[in-house]
Design a protein around this motif. Sequence first.
Motif, short mmCIF file in Angstrom:
data_model
loop_
_atom_site.label_atom_id
_atom_site.label_comp_id
_atom_site.label_asym_id
_atom_site.label_seq_id
_atom_site.Cartn_x
_atom_site.Cartn_y
_atom_site.Cartn_z
N ASP A 163 0.83 -1.21 0.00
CA ASP A 163 0.00 0.00 0.00
C ASP A 163 0.86 1.26 0.00
OD1 ASP A 163 -2.21 -1.77 0.45
OD2 ASP A 163 -1.68 -1.77 2.57
N THR A 164 0.34 2.32 -0.59
CA THR A 164 1.02 3.60 -0.54
C THR A 164 0.39 4.45 0.54
OG1 THR A 164 -0.44 4.49 -2.24
CG2 THR A 164 1.65 3.61 -2.99
N LYS A 165 1.18 5.32 1.12
CA LYS A 165 0.67 6.24 2.13
C LYS A 165 -0.16 7.29 1.42
CE LYS A 165 2.20 9.32 5.80
NZ LYS A 165 1.22 10.30 5.48
N SER A 166 -1.38 7.50 1.89
CA SER A 166 -2.24 8.45 1.19
C SER A 166 -2.83 9.53 2.09
CB SER A 166 -3.37 7.70 0.46
OG SER A 166 -4.15 6.99 1.40
N VAL A 167 -2.76 9.36 3.40
CA VAL A 167 -3.30 10.35 4.33
C VAL A 167 -2.32 10.57 5.47
CG1 VAL A 167 -5.71 9.79 3.81
CG2 VAL A 167 -4.57 8.62 5.68
N LYS A 168 -2.62 11.59 6.28
CA LYS A 168 -1.80 11.89 7.44
C LYS A 168 -1.78 10.70 8.40
CE LYS A 168 -1.44 15.32 11.14
NZ LYS A 168 -1.22 14.35 12.19
N ASN A 169 -0.65 10.49 9.06
CA ASN A 169 -0.54 9.43 10.06
C ASN A 169 -1.57 9.63 11.16
OD1 ASN A 169 1.85 9.09 8.61
ND2 ASN A 169 3.16 9.10 10.39
N ARG A 170 -2.17 8.54 11.64
CA ARG A 170 -3.06 8.61 12.80
C ARG A 170 -2.23 8.58 14.09
NH1 ARG A 170 -8.69 7.29 12.12
NH2 ARG A 170 -8.66 7.76 14.32
N VAL A 171 -1.07 7.97 14.03
CA VAL A 171 -0.13 7.92 15.16
C VAL A 171 1.22 8.35 14.62
CG1 VAL A 171 1.03 6.39 16.81
CG2 VAL A 171 -1.37 6.00 16.24
N HIS A 172 1.94 9.15 15.40
CA HIS A 172 3.28 9.54 14.96
C HIS A 172 4.22 9.60 16.15
CE1 HIS A 172 1.62 13.53 16.08
NE2 HIS A 172 2.86 13.75 16.47
N LEU A 173 5.50 9.64 15.85
CA LEU A 173 6.54 9.73 16.88
C LEU A 173 6.88 11.20 17.14
CD1 LEU A 173 8.98 6.98 15.57
CD2 LEU A 173 7.14 6.73 17.25
N ASP A 174 7.12 11.53 18.40
CA ASP A 174 7.67 12.83 18.78
C ASP A 174 9.08 12.55 19.29
OD1 ASP A 174 5.27 14.11 18.25
OD2 ASP A 174 4.66 14.21 20.35
N VAL A 175 10.06 13.22 18.72
CA VAL A 175 11.44 13.03 19.16
C VAL A 175 11.91 14.29 19.88
CG1 VAL A 175 11.97 11.34 17.36
CG2 VAL A 175 12.48 13.74 16.96
N GLN A 176 12.76 14.09 20.87
CA GLN A 176 13.31 15.20 21.64
C GLN A 176 14.83 15.09 21.64
OE1 GLN A 176 12.95 15.20 25.99
NE2 GLN A 176 12.14 17.27 25.81
N PRO A 177 15.52 16.08 21.06
CA PRO A 177 16.99 16.01 21.05
C PRO A 177 17.55 16.02 22.46
CG PRO A 177 16.22 18.16 20.28
CD PRO A 177 15.01 17.31 20.47
N GLN A 178 18.62 15.25 22.65
CA GLN A 178 19.24 15.13 23.96
C GLN A 178 20.50 15.96 24.10
OE1 GLN A 178 17.60 13.09 26.45
NE2 GLN A 178 16.13 13.57 24.84
N ASP A 179 21.20 16.21 23.01
CA ASP A 179 22.49 16.89 23.10
C ASP A 179 22.61 18.06 22.14
OD1 ASP A 179 22.52 15.40 20.80
OD2 ASP A 179 24.46 14.46 21.18
N ARG A 180 21.48 18.57 21.68
CA ARG A 180 21.48 19.73 20.79
C ARG A 180 20.12 20.40 20.89
NH1 ARG A 180 21.77 15.10 17.63
NH2 ARG A 180 23.96 15.45 17.28
N THR A 181 19.98 21.54 20.26
CA THR A 181 18.70 22.25 20.29
C THR A 181 17.73 21.64 19.29
OG1 THR A 181 19.25 23.84 18.55
CG2 THR A 181 19.91 24.43 20.82
N ARG A 182 16.48 22.00 19.43
CA ARG A 182 15.46 21.55 18.49
C ARG A 182 15.84 21.95 17.07
NH1 ARG A 182 10.76 25.10 19.25
NH2 ARG A 182 12.30 26.43 18.29
N ASP A 183 16.23 23.20 16.89
CA ASP A 183 16.54 23.69 15.55
C ASP A 183 17.77 23.00 14.96
OD1 ASP A 183 14.34 25.31 15.90
OD2 ASP A 183 15.49 27.12 16.31
N GLU A 184 18.78 22.74 15.79
CA GLU A 184 19.95 21.99 15.31
C GLU A 184 19.54 20.57 14.90
OE1 GLU A 184 23.47 24.09 17.98
OE2 GLU A 184 22.31 22.44 18.84
#
Length: 123
Positions: free
Chosen positions: A57-78
Amino acid sequence: MTSLIRHITIDCHDAYPLAEFWAGVLNGTVHEDDSPGDPEVLLSTAGGALLFIQVPDTKSVKNRVHLDVQPQDRTRDEEVERLVALGARLVGDHRKPDGTGWATLADPEGNEFCVERSVAERK
């Protein structure tokens, strides 16, 4: 006893390269028995395991579940810059001038995930 999450499964077209991308994101390790072309690839990370399974199957819509990642040794923007260099693309920028907010990215197969502020940025 209740159930525990063993791993989070991500459907994809090509399991091994997507697992390698996420290994770079999360500093994880692709299982030693997995190799390019395998229809299932397991990735171990400090936060848990991800299982990539090849589907037609191909992805056709927004994910219903997604991952949130948090940097540990740098800023969000980095971290956003690092992940874009790995092959992600920015699909939604919810960062605010006061430093709050998050960035929504997509992995090489279009699965959305968010990058939050680091712990240091939340103080």
